[in-house]
Design an enzyme around this catalytic site. Structure first.
Site, PDB file in Angstrom:
ATOM      1  N   SER A 146       0.855   6.986   7.389  1.00  0.00           N
ATOM      2  CA  SER A 146      -0.164   8.076   7.142  1.00  0.00           C
ATOM      3  C   SER A 146      -0.481   8.658   7.538  1.00  0.00           C
ATOM      4  CB  SER A 146      -1.786   7.326   7.254  1.00  0.00           C
ATOM      5  OG  SER A 146      -2.925   8.012   7.196  1.00  0.00           O
ATOM      6  N   TYR A 161      -6.093   2.942  14.358  1.00  0.00           N
ATOM      7  CA  TYR A 161      -5.776   3.477  13.319  1.00  0.00           C
ATOM      8  C   TYR A 161      -4.561   4.479  13.565  1.00  0.00           C
ATOM      9  CZ  TYR A 161      -4.730   3.774   7.857  1.00  0.00           C
ATOM     10  OH  TYR A 161      -3.845   4.542   6.786  1.00  0.00           O
ATOM     11  N   VAL A 194      -6.735   8.201  -1.004  1.00  0.00           N
ATOM     12  CA  VAL A 194      -6.315   7.467  -2.170  1.00  0.00           C
ATOM     13  C   VAL A 194      -7.366   6.428  -3.025  1.00  0.00           C
ATOM     14  CG1 VAL A 194      -4.861   5.944  -3.255  1.00  0.00           C
ATOM     15  CG2 VAL A 194      -3.963   7.421  -1.965  1.00  0.00           C
ATOM     16  N   THR A 196      -8.936   3.853  -3.659  1.00  0.00           N
ATOM     17  CA  THR A 196      -8.905   2.320  -3.133  1.00  0.00           C
ATOM     18  C   THR A 196      -9.840   2.135  -2.046  1.00  0.00           C
ATOM     19  OG1 THR A 196      -7.313   2.596  -0.913  1.00  0.00           O
ATOM     20  CG2 THR A 196      -6.496   2.185  -3.198  1.00  0.00           C
TER      21      THR A 196
END
Ligand code: NAP
Length: 238
Positions: A146, A161, A194, A196
């Protein structure tokens, strides 16, 4: 790519991983859905079956010691080889506040869980797949990373993250260096933002767009790059 190539995609029961499997299967790759809950994997495989794509499922919980080795052994049992590994499964559990989340609210539990899934999961799968790829003299490993992990762009928000994806990028470079012999390519990519469960409904990209660069890296020709970080099929800063 020949029709005999096989691929294992972690976290492929939904989101970008599902779309990576769909696109690989459309290219004639024997793409296998790795799914933490095999029931979810089977439901995903049924969707693809209705499109004429025959896609098997293996149980794969990247958090569990031994699961990666079992999943790779199952693909070997089914097809005799594993050509492509896509490390897609990940969690984004920093809270509260998302991009406003502070490092100083980060708990050990959240940090450990994030690194377990986002770093140790890919590490376990690479360790399990590499001996087979070395034996075959062929391998394509794609780490779905990412831009949140780019040191060049590093800032506040989602600290666990972000750090896990930076570490995944380091894993990419180390694995690429160690596997540089024998036509094994290891690359990282960013899918963009994206739509999702992880990205949410407001994201500007479809899963189809998000999967494209991963599929390109999964099917690189022998003269293709290794040890790189890509978005939209172009190198980006670490
Ligand atoms: P998603 O919709 O949340 O899907 C995540 C997938 O990972 C699910 O299949 C989930 O399985 C699986 N997973 C989580 N923990 C697992 C474990 N321990 N073992 C096996 N599977 C596990 O996420 P996504 O948006 O498709 O993200 C896919 C990849 O793209 C991730 O690496 C993510 O970091 C990266 N990415 C996404 C975006 C974005 O905007 N969406 C942006 C940049 C990077 P379950 O269904 O069992 O939970």
């Amino acid at each position: 790519m020949t029709a005999t190539r096989t691929a294992l995609v972690s976290g492929a029961n939904r989101g970008i991983g599902f779309e990576i499997v769909r696109q690989l299967a459309r290219l004639g790759v024997l793409a296998v859905i790795g799914s933490r809950d095999p029931k979810d994997g089977l439901a995903a495989a049924e969707k693809l079956q209705s499109e004429g794509l025959d896609v098997p499922v293996v149980a794969l919980d990247v958090d569990r010691e031994g699961s990666a080795a079992e999943a790779v052994a199952e693909v070997k049992r089914l097809y005799g080889r594993l050509d492509v590994l896509v490390n897609n499964a990940a969690v984004l559990i920093d809270s509260p506040g998302g991009f406003k989340a502070s490092l100083f609210d980060l708990t050990g539990d959240i940090a450990r869980q994030t690194f377990e899934t986002n770093l140790l999961g890919p590490l376990r799968l690479i360790q399990a797949a590499a001996p087979l790829m070395r034996e075959q003299g062929y391998g394509r490993i794609v780490n779905v990373s990412s831009s949140a992990g780019q040191l060049a762009e590093m800032g506040r928000g989602y600290p666990a993250y972000r750090m896990s994806k930076t570490a995944l990028n380091a894993l990419t470079r180390i694995a690429a260096a160690e596997l540089s012999e024998g036509n094994i390519k290891v690359n990282a990519m960013c899918p963009g933002w994206v739509r999702t469960e992880m990205g949410g409904a407001n994201a500007d990209r479809s899963p189809e767009q998000g999967a494209d660069t991963a599929v390109w890296l999964a099917t690189l020709p022998d003269e293709g790059p290794t040890g790189g970080f890509f978005r939209d099929r172009k190198p980006i800063a670490w």
